[in-house]
Scaffold this motif. Structure first.
Motif, PDB file in Angstrom:
ATOM      1  N   VAL A  67       0.925  -1.172   0.076  1.00 49.53           N
ATOM      2  CA  VAL A  67      -0.143   0.119  -0.033  1.00 49.53           C
ATOM      3  C   VAL A  67       1.011   1.380   0.081  1.00 49.53           C
ATOM      4  CG1 VAL A  67      -1.558   1.333   1.206  1.00 49.53           C
ATOM      5  CG2 VAL A  67      -1.831  -1.175   1.129  1.00 49.53           C
ATOM      6  N   LYS A  68       0.407   2.103  -0.646  1.00 46.32           N
ATOM      7  CA  LYS A  68       1.373   3.522  -0.858  1.00 46.32           C
ATOM      8  C   LYS A  68       0.457   4.305   0.073  1.00 46.32           C
ATOM      9  CE  LYS A  68       3.144   3.219  -5.517  1.00 46.32           C
ATOM     10  NZ  LYS A  68       3.549   3.732  -7.062  1.00 46.32           N
ATOM     11  N   THR A  69       1.207   4.958   1.176  1.00 43.57           N
ATOM     12  CA  THR A  69       0.543   5.639   2.048  1.00 43.57           C
ATOM     13  C   THR A  69       1.454   7.020   2.087  1.00 43.57           C
ATOM     14  OG1 THR A  69       0.072   6.107   4.437  1.00 43.57           O
ATOM     15  CG2 THR A  69       1.807   4.748   3.997  1.00 43.57           C
ATOM     16  N   ALA A  70       0.790   8.399   2.297  1.00 45.12           N
ATOM     17  CA  ALA A  70       1.498   9.697   2.406  1.00 45.12           C
ATOM     18  C   ALA A  70       1.848   9.683   3.844  1.00 45.12           C
ATOM     19  CB  ALA A  70       0.514  10.652   2.095  1.00 45.12           C
ATOM     20  N   LYS A  71       1.526   8.866   4.836  1.00 42.67           N
ATOM     21  CA  LYS A  71       1.626   8.954   6.370  1.00 42.67           C
ATOM     22  C   LYS A  71       3.234   8.627   6.506  1.00 42.67           C
ATOM     23  CE  LYS A  71      -2.876   8.040   7.668  1.00 42.67           C
ATOM     24  NZ  LYS A  71      -3.689   6.957   8.561  1.00 42.67           N
ATOM     25  N   PRO A  72       3.875   9.455   7.339  1.00 47.03           N
ATOM     26  CA  PRO A  72       5.240   8.980   7.728  1.00 47.03           C
ATOM     27  C   PRO A  72       5.574   7.829   8.440  1.00 47.03           C
ATOM     28  CG  PRO A  72       4.623  10.610   9.101  1.00 47.03           C
ATOM     29  CD  PRO A  72       3.654  10.598   8.045  1.00 47.03           C
ATOM     30  N   LEU A  73       6.730   6.744   8.112  1.00 51.43           N
ATOM     31  CA  LEU A  73       6.850   5.754   8.917  1.00 51.43           C
ATOM     32  C   LEU A  73       7.520   6.273  10.140  1.00 51.43           C
ATOM     33  CD1 LEU A  73       8.332   3.472   6.097  1.00 51.43           C
ATOM     34  CD2 LEU A  73       6.164   3.051   7.396  1.00 51.43           C
ATOM     35  N   TYR A  74       6.911   5.626  11.674  1.00 57.13           N
ATOM     36  CA  TYR A  74       7.725   5.703  12.713  1.00 57.13           C
ATOM     37  C   TYR A  74       8.841   4.767  12.919  1.00 57.13           C
ATOM     38  CZ  TYR A  74       3.757   8.812  13.330  1.00 57.13           C
ATOM     39  OH  TYR A  74       2.785   9.924  13.311  1.00 57.13           O
ATOM     40  N   THR A  75       9.935   5.097  13.613  1.00 56.46           N
ATOM     41  CA  THR A  75      10.804   4.088  13.963  1.00 56.46           C
ATOM     42  C   THR A  75      11.093   3.893  15.356  1.00 56.46           C
ATOM     43  OG1 THR A  75      12.235   4.899  11.964  1.00 56.46           O
ATOM     44  CG2 THR A  75      13.382   3.740  13.449  1.00 56.46           C
ATOM     45  N   LEU A  76      11.037   2.600  15.621  1.00 61.63           N
ATOM     46  CA  LEU A  76      11.087   2.139  17.157  1.00 61.63           C
ATOM     47  C   LEU A  76      12.580   1.874  17.394  1.00 61.63           C
ATOM     48  CD1 LEU A  76       8.428  -0.580  17.389  1.00 61.63           C
ATOM     49  CD2 LEU A  76       8.196   2.104  17.863  1.00 61.63           C
ATOM     50  N   LYS A  77      12.836   1.884  18.688  1.00 65.32           N
ATOM     51  CA  LYS A  77      14.280   1.605  18.869  1.00 65.32           C
ATOM     52  C   LYS A  77      15.170   0.491  18.370  1.00 65.32           C
ATOM     53  CE  LYS A  77      14.171   4.056  23.561  1.00 65.32           C
ATOM     54  NZ  LYS A  77      14.260   3.767  25.033  1.00 65.32           N
TER      55      LYS A  77
ATOM     56  N   GLY B  97      -8.439  -5.769  15.377  1.00 67.77           N
ATOM     57  CA  GLY B  97      -8.957  -4.840  14.494  1.00 67.77           C
ATOM     58  C   GLY B  97      -8.171  -3.731  13.802  1.00 67.77           C
ATOM     59  N   GLU B  98      -6.718  -3.844  14.190  1.00 65.39           N
ATOM     60  CA  GLU B  98      -6.090  -2.789  13.562  1.00 65.39           C
ATOM     61  C   GLU B  98      -5.283  -3.399  12.400  1.00 65.39           C
ATOM     62  OE1 GLU B  98      -5.020   0.609  16.845  1.00 65.39           O
ATOM     63  OE2 GLU B  98      -3.779  -0.971  16.809  1.00 65.39           O
ATOM     64  N   ALA B  99      -4.584  -2.514  11.599  1.00 65.86           N
ATOM     65  CA  ALA B  99      -3.708  -3.015  10.549  1.00 65.86           C
ATOM     66  C   ALA B  99      -2.723  -1.955  10.364  1.00 65.86           C
ATOM     67  CB  ALA B  99      -4.541  -3.232   9.140  1.00 65.86           C
ATOM     68  N   ALA B 100      -1.350  -2.504   9.803  1.00 66.55           N
ATOM     69  CA  ALA B 100      -0.484  -1.535   9.763  1.00 66.55           C
ATOM     70  C   ALA B 100       0.848  -2.204   8.861  1.00 66.55           C
ATOM     71  CB  ALA B 100       0.411  -1.418  11.049  1.00 66.55           C
ATOM     72  N   GLN B 101       1.481  -1.184   8.131  1.00 59.91           N
ATOM     73  CA  GLN B 101       2.587  -1.582   7.224  1.00 59.91           C
ATOM     74  C   GLN B 101       3.886  -1.535   8.114  1.00 59.91           C
ATOM     75  OE1 GLN B 101       4.528   0.712   3.764  1.00 59.91           O
ATOM     76  NE2 GLN B 101       2.871  -0.248   2.978  1.00 59.91           N
ATOM     77  N   PHE B 102       4.494  -2.260   8.205  1.00 58.65           N
ATOM     78  CA  PHE B 102       5.941  -2.730   8.827  1.00 58.65           C
ATOM     79  C   PHE B 102       7.004  -2.790   8.057  1.00 58.65           C
ATOM     80  CE2 PHE B 102       2.461  -3.927  11.668  1.00 58.65           C
ATOM     81  CZ  PHE B 102       2.789  -3.298  12.918  1.00 58.65           C
ATOM     82  N   VAL B 103       8.094  -2.106   8.306  1.00 58.33           N
ATOM     83  CA  VAL B 103       9.466  -2.525   7.550  1.00 58.33           C
ATOM     84  C   VAL B 103      10.413  -2.965   8.222  1.00 58.33           C
ATOM     85  CG1 VAL B 103      11.284  -1.387   6.181  1.00 58.33           C
ATOM     86  CG2 VAL B 103       9.176  -0.501   6.018  1.00 58.33           C
ATOM     87  N   ILE B 104      10.563  -4.263   8.158  1.00 57.98           N
ATOM     88  CA  ILE B 104      11.534  -4.921   9.131  1.00 57.98           C
ATOM     89  C   ILE B 104      12.763  -5.000   8.634  1.00 57.98           C
ATOM     90  CG2 ILE B 104      11.901  -7.112  10.460  1.00 57.98           C
ATOM     91  CD1 ILE B 104       9.016  -7.692   9.945  1.00 57.98           C
ATOM     92  N   PRO B 105      14.024  -4.475   9.733  1.00 56.94           N
ATOM     93  CA  PRO B 105      15.383  -4.565   9.206  1.00 56.94           C
ATOM     94  C   PRO B 105      16.025  -5.930   9.106  1.00 56.94           C
ATOM     95  CG  PRO B 105      15.004  -3.752  11.518  1.00 56.94           C
ATOM     96  CD  PRO B 105      13.699  -3.864  10.852  1.00 56.94           C
ATOM     97  N   PRO B 106      17.325  -5.955   8.453  1.00 63.21           N
ATOM     98  CA  PRO B 106      17.693  -7.381   8.227  1.00 63.21           C
ATOM     99  C   PRO B 106      17.743  -7.932   9.703  1.00 63.21           C
ATOM    100  CG  PRO B 106      18.570  -6.002   6.808  1.00 63.21           C
ATOM    101  CD  PRO B 106      17.905  -5.197   7.451  1.00 63.21           C
ATOM    102  N   LYS B 107      18.415  -7.342  10.627  1.00 62.28           N
ATOM    103  CA  LYS B 107      18.941  -7.616  11.911  1.00 62.28           C
ATOM    104  C   LYS B 107      17.565  -8.436  12.674  1.00 62.28           C
ATOM    105  CE  LYS B 107      18.330  -3.375  14.637  1.00 62.28           C
ATOM    106  NZ  LYS B 107      18.825  -2.678  15.483  1.00 62.28           N
ATOM    107  N   LEU B 108      16.328  -7.970  12.340  1.00 62.94           N
ATOM    108  CA  LEU B 108      15.072  -8.503  12.822  1.00 62.94           C
ATOM    109  C   LEU B 108      14.629  -9.628  12.051  1.00 62.94           C
ATOM    110  CD1 LEU B 108      13.540  -5.354  14.492  1.00 62.94           C
ATOM    111  CD2 LEU B 108      14.874  -7.131  15.680  1.00 62.94           C
TER     112      LEU B 108
END
Length: 234
Positions: free
Chosen positions: A119-129, A197-208
Motif C-alpha cells: 500500500v502506498k501511504t502519505a503518512k510517515p513511517l515511525y521508527t522504534l528503538k 481490529g488494527e492493521a499496519a505496514q511494517f518495514v523490518i530491518p535485516p537484523k530482525l
C-alpha cells in the motif's frame, strides 16, 4: 517445431501458443497439468479432477523446473517440459517418484493473477528503538492489545525491498500462530504493536529478519515489508 533446451537443462516444446499475459515472479497462476515418467506412464494430472492447480511462482512453492517453465509461458500456451532430476526432486524419493528421475509435464497456462503490491501511504513511517518501522493503516483504540503466548489470527502480505516484489502470504486464512514464536523476530514485534481490529505496514530491518545471510528469495541484508491486520486472538 523442434525441442528447445535451456542452459539449466530444461527441455520444452510448445503444442499451442496463446497471446495472453506472461507471468512474473510473485504472480499466482492457474494451470492444468499432466505428469509422466519417461516411459509414458502418468502419475498425476489435474485434468480428470477438473480442478486447475494454483500456485505462486518465484517464491519457492514449486519445483525449479516448474518455476523456469512457467516464466516461459503466456496465458493460452500449452507445452511439454522435460525436467532433469536437478530441476525436479533430485536424489530424493517423492512418493511414486524414485530418486534421480527425469519427469515430463504437459502444462497449460490458464490464468495469471498479478502479485499484490505494498500500500502506498502519505503518512510517515515511525521508527522504534529496535529499528522496526511502521505506519498504521487502520486504528482501533478499543481493541485488545496482544501479549506473548496469545494465539493470534492474522491477515498479512510480505514484500521484498527489491521493487516491492511479493514475498509471501498465508496459504490459509486467517494465519494463526503463537505470538512470540515466529521465525522472524521483527514479525513478532510488529504484531505486538497492533490491537485487535488494527492493521499496519511494517518495514523490518535485516537484523530482525534474515540478517547477513538471507534466506532465498530474501537476499543478504534485505529489508522486508509486511502489511498485517490483527483479526482476533484465542
Amino acid at each position: 517445431m523442434g525441442e528447445t533446451v535451456t542452459k539449466s537443462g530444461l527441455k520444452y516444446v510448445f503444442l499451442h501458443h496463446g497471446d495472453g499475459k506472461q507471468p512474473l515472479p510473485g504472480d499466482e497462476v492457474a494451470v492444468h497439468f499432466t505428469a509422466k515418467f519417461t516411459n509414458g506412464k502418468t502419475f498425476d494430472s489435474s485434468v480428470p479432477r477438473n480442478k486447475p492447480l494454483r500456485l505462486r511462482i518465484g517464491v519457492g512453492e514449486t519445483l525449479k523446473g516448474w518455476e523456469e517453465a512457467l516464466l516461459l509461458m503466456r496465458v493460452g500456451d500449452k507445452a511439454i517440459f522435460t525436467l532433469p532430476p536437478k530441476l525436479a526432486y533430485g536424489k530424493v524419493r517423492m512418493g511414486p517418484i524414485p530418486p534421480n528421475t527425469t519427469l515430463i509435464y504437459e502444462i497449460e497456462l490458464l490464468e495469471v493473477i498479478p502479485f499484490p503490491k505494498p500500500v502506498k501511504t502519505a503518512k510517515p513511517l515511525y521508527t522504534l528503538k529496535s529499528g522496526l518501522k511502521f505506519v498504521y493503516l487502520k486504528r482501533n483504540p478499543k481493541g485488545k492489545k496482544m501479549k506473548p503466548g496469545y494465539k493470534v489470527h492474522l491477515s498479512y502480505s510480505g514484500f521484498l525491498s527489491n521493487k516491492g516484489r511479493f514475498l509471501h502470504a498465508p496459504a490459509e486464512a486467517p494465519y494463526k500462530y503463537i505470538l512470540g514464536r515466529h521465525a522472524i523476530r521483527g514479525f513478532d514485534e510488529a504484531v505486538m504493536m497492533l490491537r485487535v481490529g488494527e492493521a499496519a505496514q511494517f518495514v523490518i530491518p535485516p537484523k530482525l529478519a534474515y540478517g547477513r545471510k538471507g534466506e532465498p528469495p530474501v537476499r543478504p541484508n534485505e529489508y522486508l515489508t509486511f502489511e498485517i491486520e490483527l483479526l482476533e486472538y484465542s
